[in-house]
Each structure stands twice: as structure tokens, then as C-alpha cells.
Design an enzyme around this catalytic site. Structure first.
Site, short mmCIF file in Angstrom:
data_model
loop_
_atom_site.label_atom_id
_atom_site.label_comp_id
_atom_site.label_asym_id
_atom_site.label_seq_id
_atom_site.Cartn_x
_atom_site.Cartn_y
_atom_site.Cartn_z
N ASP A 67 0.81 -1.22 0.00
CA ASP A 67 0.00 0.00 0.00
C ASP A 67 0.85 1.27 0.00
OD1 ASP A 67 0.91 -0.57 2.57
OD2 ASP A 67 -1.08 -0.90 3.40
N ASN A 136 -8.23 -2.93 13.78
CA ASN A 136 -9.56 -3.27 13.26
C ASN A 136 -9.50 -4.44 12.28
OD1 ASN A 136 -8.42 -2.13 11.02
ND2 ASN A 136 -9.82 -0.40 10.86
N HIS A 138 -7.57 -4.77 9.69
CA HIS A 138 -7.27 -4.52 8.28
C HIS A 138 -5.98 -5.22 7.89
CE1 HIS A 138 -5.08 -0.52 9.42
NE2 HIS A 138 -4.17 -1.44 9.21
N GLU A 143 -9.88 -2.04 4.64
CA GLU A 143 -10.56 -1.70 5.89
C GLU A 143 -11.84 -2.52 6.04
OE1 GLU A 143 -8.93 -0.05 7.98
OE2 GLU A 143 -8.61 2.05 7.48
#
Ligand code: F6R
Length: 247
Positions: A67, A136, A138, A143
Site C-alpha cells: 500500500d 480493526n 485490516h 478496511e
């Protein structure tokens, strides 16, 4: 799935670096999928050390990163290109033309996602994909959501992720709102996956990802479908796992 528990962060890094080193020694032209974030920094330090000792040769290695923030130039000190150059690429004998990240400054985000997907396809398969995991759950910047997105895409970062990453920026307002990420299909296409996690803040994410249902609300849960996942984590991150599952 193999889960290795480590006593501390140095031994987590040692195990991870040894697995990556073995991959490069066994297949000198390996394609490595790489991650940024604080977790793999010590692993990269050890890979640099192995290179300096003459144990590793990166001349035939290709890397593709998960990313990159949208809007940050490659020389911005919080861009992931800068991170990779600083922590790894500038310190080893890799050919920089064989290191790939999304272009955070691309004018057309759709074209950039297509370009990145073509690069991934052209590499003929990722041999080993290194992953961290968000609080979370990810992976990359996939996400939590209502669907798994297969291919590279532009993501609106959640407030939780921006908050978590604000520790690297002067203030939360400086954290980009968007990022490019490889998609779930890209990640699952890797032959082997190595996921690193440390600290209590990752315990729930790990638990829900590997012991809960597979759902886009918990992006890393899709890794349950991959047949070669190794998790290296410390006891804090594995606090919710039953002992029987841990090597
Ligand atoms: C970074 C990435 C992210 C991180 C995750 C954990 O390239 O893909 O998914 O792996 O946010 O970050 P740290 O290691 O900083 O806790």
C-alpha cells in the site's frame, strides 16, 4: 495455519527475518510482498544485518508493497516508498527498479489501480507475502466493510486507522485520508503468507480474524481460506488464543 508465539519483539523479528532469509536463499529470484508499519521494522533491520554479513543477496529479488498513501510524494518522510527505501532498499543490494509501490501522486486513481494490478500480474505470483494487522483487522489498507475488494483500489481510511497512524505525523490532520492498497485477491494469491503481530492492541483483531466467521467486517478473516499462513506473534497479541492452537 501455523502460529508461533514469541517471548518478545526481538525474537518475533528473528523468526520473521529467518523465514524471509530462508525464502531468499531457497529461491534467489523470489517475489516478496512487503508491508510497512512499526511491526516489521526490526525484521527489516535483521535482513540488512544478514546482507551485511554476506548471508543474503538481493540482486535477483523483486518486491511489491501492499500500500501507499494517496497524496504523499515518494520523498515525503511518511510515504511508504520513503519507509521502504530507508529501512531496507537503500541498505541492501536490491535493484530499485525491481521494487514496486503504488504511486501516491498518480493523477488518475483508477488508472493507478489498473497499473498496479498489471504489475502484480506481470510478476508471476508473490512467493511470500509479509503482513501486519490493524487493530480493526485490516490487512494492507483493506478496511472493514461490506465486501472484499479483490484488486488494487483507493480506500477512504477509517478514523481508527488514521488515529492509529497519527503517531507518525505531526497531527491527525496531517494523516492522509486516502490510500492505495492491494486487494484481497492479490494478497490471497501469494504462495505463502507471513503475518506479524505484537501487543495487546492486536489481540482482538487476531482472535476475530482466525477464530471468528469469515466476513468483510473483519478483513483478515479471509486469511482462513489460505492454505499456507504463518502467524508470528507475541503472547500479548495471542492472549485470546487457546494454547492448543499455538506451536
Ligand atoms: C502497512 C500495512 C498495514 C499495517 C498495519 C499494522 O503496509 O499494510 O496493514 O501492517 O496497520 O501496522 P503496525 O505494524 O504499525 O501496527
Amino acid at each position: 495455519m501455523n502460529i508461533y508465539i514469541t517471548e518478545n519483539i526481538p525474537s518475533l523479528n528473528q523468526k520473521a527475518a529467518n523465514i524471509i532469509a530462508a525464502q531468499i536463499i531457497m529461491k534467489p529470484d523470489s517475489v516478496l510482498g512487503l508491508a510497512t508499519g512499526s511491526t516489521p521494522i526490526g525484521t527489516y533491520e535483521l535482513l540488512v544485518e544478514y546482507y551485511n554479513k554476506g548471508v543474503l543477496d538481493f540482486t535477483k529479488v523483486t518486491t511489491i508493497n501492499l500500500d501507499e498513501y494517496q497524496g504523499l510524494a515518494p520523498d515525503h518522510d511518511q510515504s511508504y516508498r520513503y519507509f521502504m527505501d530507508t529501512h531496507l532498499f537503500n541498505q541492501i543490494n536490491i535493484n530499485k527498479n525491481s521494487t514496486f509501490l503504488p504511486n501516491g501522486l498518480a493523477k488518475d486513481s483508477n488508472l493507478e489501480c489498473q497499473r498496479y494490478n498489471q504489475i502484480i500480474q506481470s510478476l508471476g505470483g508473490i512467493d511470500l507475502q509479509l503482513l501486519g494487522i490493524g487493530e480493526n483487522a485490516h490487512i494492507g489498507f483493506n478496511e472493514p466493510g461490506t465486501e472484499f475488494k479483490p484488486n488494487p483500489h483507493l480506500v477512504t481510511l477509517t478514523e481508527k486507522t488514521r488515529q492509529a497512524n497519527s503517531r507518525f505525523f505531526p497531527s491527525i490532520d496531517d494523516v492522509p485520508t486516502h490510500a492505495y492498497t492491494m486487494g484481497i485477491k492479490n494478497i490471497l494469491s501469494a504462495k505463502k503468507i507471513l503475518l506479524l503481530a505484537s501487543g495487546t492492541s492486536k489481540a482482538k483483531a487476531l482472535y476475530h480474524s482466525f477464530l471468528g466467521p469469515i466476513t468483510p467486517a473483519v478483513p483478515a478473516s479471509i486469511l482462513q481460506l489460505h492454505n499456507n499462513v504463518t502467524i508470528i506473534a507475541d503472547s500479548d497479541a495471542l492472549a485470546l488464543f487457546p494454547q492448543s492452537m499455538i506451536c
